[in-house]
Design a protein around this motif. Structure first.
Motif, PDB file in Angstrom:
ATOM      1  N   ARG A  26       0.836  -1.217   0.000  1.00 51.48           N
ATOM      2  CA  ARG A  26       0.000   0.000   0.000  1.00 51.48           C
ATOM      3  C   ARG A  26       0.862   1.254   0.000  1.00 51.48           C
ATOM      4  O   ARG A  26       0.586   2.214  -0.730  1.00 51.48           O
ATOM      5  CB  ARG A  26      -0.916   0.009   1.217  1.00 51.48           C
ATOM      6  N   LEU A  27       1.910   1.271   0.821  1.00 51.15           N
ATOM      7  CA  LEU A  27       2.797   2.428   0.865  1.00 51.15           C
ATOM      8  C   LEU A  27       3.491   2.617  -0.474  1.00 51.15           C
ATOM      9  O   LEU A  27       3.593   3.743  -0.973  1.00 51.15           O
ATOM     10  CB  LEU A  27       3.826   2.281   1.993  1.00 51.15           C
ATOM     11  N   ALA A  28       3.942   1.535  -1.088  1.00 51.04           N
ATOM     12  CA  ALA A  28       4.596   1.627  -2.397  1.00 51.04           C
ATOM     13  C   ALA A  28       3.634   2.201  -3.438  1.00 51.04           C
ATOM     14  O   ALA A  28       4.035   3.042  -4.260  1.00 51.04           O
ATOM     15  CB  ALA A  28       5.103   0.254  -2.825  1.00 51.04           C
ATOM     16  N   ALA A  33       2.087   6.771  -6.820  1.00 49.66           N
ATOM     17  CA  ALA A  33       1.080   7.734  -7.273  1.00 49.66           C
ATOM     18  C   ALA A  33       1.648   9.150  -7.340  1.00 49.66           C
ATOM     19  O   ALA A  33       1.080  10.018  -8.016  1.00 49.66           O
ATOM     20  CB  ALA A  33      -0.140   7.704  -6.341  1.00 49.66           C
ATOM     21  N   GLN A  34       2.767   9.390  -6.685  1.00 51.06           N
ATOM     22  CA  GLN A  34       3.398  10.710  -6.694  1.00 51.06           C
ATOM     23  C   GLN A  34       4.322  10.905  -7.900  1.00 51.06           C
ATOM     24  O   GLN A  34       4.839  11.977  -8.118  1.00 51.06           O
ATOM     25  CB  GLN A  34       4.208  10.914  -5.403  1.00 51.06           C
ATOM     26  N   ARG A  35       4.557   9.849  -8.682  1.00 51.59           N
ATOM     27  CA  ARG A  35       5.514   9.928  -9.791  1.00 51.59           C
ATOM     28  C   ARG A  35       4.914  10.664 -10.981  1.00 51.59           C
ATOM     29  O   ARG A  35       3.694  10.812 -11.078  1.00 51.59           O
ATOM     30  CB  ARG A  35       5.985   8.535 -10.189  1.00 51.59           C
ATOM     31  N   ARG A 110      15.758  13.541  -9.793  1.00 52.06           N
ATOM     32  CA  ARG A 110      15.888  14.340  -8.555  1.00 52.06           C
ATOM     33  C   ARG A 110      14.558  14.972  -8.160  1.00 52.06           C
ATOM     34  O   ARG A 110      14.164  14.955  -6.996  1.00 52.06           O
ATOM     35  CB  ARG A 110      16.960  15.413  -8.719  1.00 52.06           C
ATOM     36  N   MET A 111      13.849  15.537  -9.147  1.00 52.27           N
ATOM     37  CA  MET A 111      12.550  16.166  -8.871  1.00 52.27           C
ATOM     38  C   MET A 111      11.558  15.124  -8.355  1.00 52.27           C
ATOM     39  O   MET A 111      10.814  15.375  -7.403  1.00 52.27           O
ATOM     40  CB  MET A 111      12.023  16.823 -10.149  1.00 52.27           C
ATOM     41  N   ASP A 112      11.551  13.953  -8.974  1.00 53.35           N
ATOM     42  CA  ASP A 112      10.659  12.879  -8.558  1.00 53.35           C
ATOM     43  C   ASP A 112      10.973  12.433  -7.131  1.00 53.35           C
ATOM     44  O   ASP A 112      10.076  12.260  -6.307  1.00 53.35           O
ATOM     45  CB  ASP A 112      10.777  11.705  -9.534  1.00 53.35           C
ATOM     46  N   GLU A 117       9.560  12.211  -1.442  1.00 52.74           N
ATOM     47  CA  GLU A 117      10.023  12.393  -0.067  1.00 52.74           C
ATOM     48  C   GLU A 117       9.233  13.478   0.648  1.00 52.74           C
ATOM     49  O   GLU A 117       8.953  13.358   1.843  1.00 52.74           O
ATOM     50  CB  GLU A 117      11.519  12.677  -0.054  1.00 52.74           C
ATOM     51  N   ALA A 118       8.848  14.524  -0.059  1.00 53.85           N
ATOM     52  CA  ALA A 118       8.024  15.580   0.550  1.00 53.85           C
ATOM     53  C   ALA A 118       6.658  15.017   0.941  1.00 53.85           C
ATOM     54  O   ALA A 118       6.147  15.314   2.029  1.00 53.85           O
ATOM     55  CB  ALA A 118       7.864  16.750  -0.417  1.00 53.85           C
ATOM     56  N   TRP A 119       6.070  14.200   0.055  1.00 53.43           N
ATOM     57  CA  TRP A 119       4.779  13.578   0.383  1.00 53.43           C
ATOM     58  C   TRP A 119       4.918  12.716   1.631  1.00 53.43           C
ATOM     59  O   TRP A 119       4.114  12.810   2.563  1.00 53.43           O
ATOM     60  CB  TRP A 119       4.272  12.731  -0.790  1.00 53.43           C
ATOM     61  N   LEU A 120       5.957  11.895   1.673  1.00 57.18           N
ATOM     62  CA  LEU A 120       6.152  11.010   2.820  1.00 57.18           C
ATOM     63  C   LEU A 120       6.446  11.808   4.089  1.00 57.18           C
ATOM     64  O   LEU A 120       5.934  11.481   5.164  1.00 57.18           O
ATOM     65  CB  LEU A 120       7.275  10.012   2.531  1.00 57.18           C
ATOM     66  N   ALA A 121       7.219  12.875   3.979  1.00 58.20           N
ATOM     67  CA  ALA A 121       7.510  13.718   5.147  1.00 58.20           C
ATOM     68  C   ALA A 121       6.219  14.321   5.710  1.00 58.20           C
ATOM     69  O   ALA A 121       6.054  14.401   6.934  1.00 58.20           O
ATOM     70  CB  ALA A 121       8.504  14.817   4.780  1.00 58.20           C
ATOM     71  N   ARG A 122       5.304  14.712   4.821  1.00 58.08           N
ATOM     72  CA  ARG A 122       4.014  15.240   5.304  1.00 58.08           C
ATOM     73  C   ARG A 122       3.242  14.167   6.054  1.00 58.08           C
ATOM     74  O   ARG A 122       2.598  14.445   7.075  1.00 58.08           O
ATOM     75  CB  ARG A 122       3.188  15.784   4.133  1.00 58.08           C
ATOM     76  N   GLN A 123       3.295  12.934   5.580  1.00 53.68           N
ATOM     77  CA  GLN A 123       2.591  11.843   6.261  1.00 53.68           C
ATOM     78  C   GLN A 123       3.229  11.560   7.620  1.00 53.68           C
ATOM     79  O   GLN A 123       2.533  11.268   8.594  1.00 53.68           O
ATOM     80  CB  GLN A 123       2.603  10.562   5.409  1.00 53.68           C
ATOM     81  N   LEU A 124       4.557  11.655   7.682  1.00 47.88           N
ATOM     82  CA  LEU A 124       5.264  11.385   8.940  1.00 47.88           C
ATOM     83  C   LEU A 124       4.931  12.414  10.021  1.00 47.88           C
ATOM     84  O   LEU A 124       5.009  12.114  11.212  1.00 47.88           O
ATOM     85  CB  LEU A 124       6.776  11.348   8.707  1.00 47.88           C
ATOM     86  N   GLN A 125       4.543  13.614   9.620  1.00 49.26           N
ATOM     87  CA  GLN A 125       4.179  14.651  10.595  1.00 49.26           C
ATOM     88  C   GLN A 125       2.977  14.247  11.438  1.00 49.26           C
ATOM     89  O   GLN A 125       2.786  14.766  12.526  1.00 49.26           O
ATOM     90  CB  GLN A 125       3.889  15.978   9.883  1.00 49.26           C
TER      91      GLN A 125
END
Length: 148
Positions: A26-28, A33-35, A110-112, A117-125
């Motif tokens: 599910r996480l993968a 989906a962010q690509r 790099r952009m991808d 990582e930004a999406w995942l960082a938001r989830q980690l908050q």
């Protein structure tokens, strides 16, 4: 945020394996989906492989990505058409070619990476400090599992 407990069956290795497979899958999917929507999964995988390992022959790429050579030929052609990779003659074997990222391809990777990582960082908050520490420890274990 409500944190459901893992089901009782995760106390066995088989139950844990099933729960881990589902959660990681599910996480993968959420990260995929962010690509960029313009690239297929196979094309993205080739870009990441070249970014990680440097230039390779099409045969080596096909082997690493576990696809048949004709499929890799199509992926390479599409990426070349998008200007994300380029081919050069192999220095030791002029019958072979080497495939490598263009500057545009490196920039896209790099952009991808930053977007995911930004999406995942938001989830980690959303997690508690204890949950984040558990994930830090689990990351080491997951990495070890991925290398076995």
């Amino acid at each position: 945020m409500d944190h459901p407990r893992l089901p009782h069956q995760t106390r066995t290795d088989a139950g844990l394996a099933a729960a881990l497979r589902v959660a990681v899958g599910r996480l993968a999917r959420r990260l995929r989906a962010q690509r960029p929507a313009t690239l297929s999964l196979g094309q993205s995988a080739v870009l990441y492989t070249l970014n990680r390992h440097g230039q390779m022959t099409p045969g080596a790429l096909a082997e690493r990505e576990k696809v048949q050579p004709p499929s890799m030929t199509r992926i390479i052609a599409a990426l070349e058409e998008h200007g994300l990779i380029h081919r050069t003659k192999h220095p030791q074997d002029r019958r072979q070619q080497l495939v490598d990222l263009t500057d545009e391809g490196r920039s896209l990777v790099r952009m991808d990476q930053r977007r995911r990582e930004a999406w995942l960082a938001r989830q980690l908050q959303e997690l508690t400090p204890e949950e984040k520490e558990t994930l830090r420890r689990a990351t080491e274990i997951l990495e070890r599992l991925s290398q076995s």
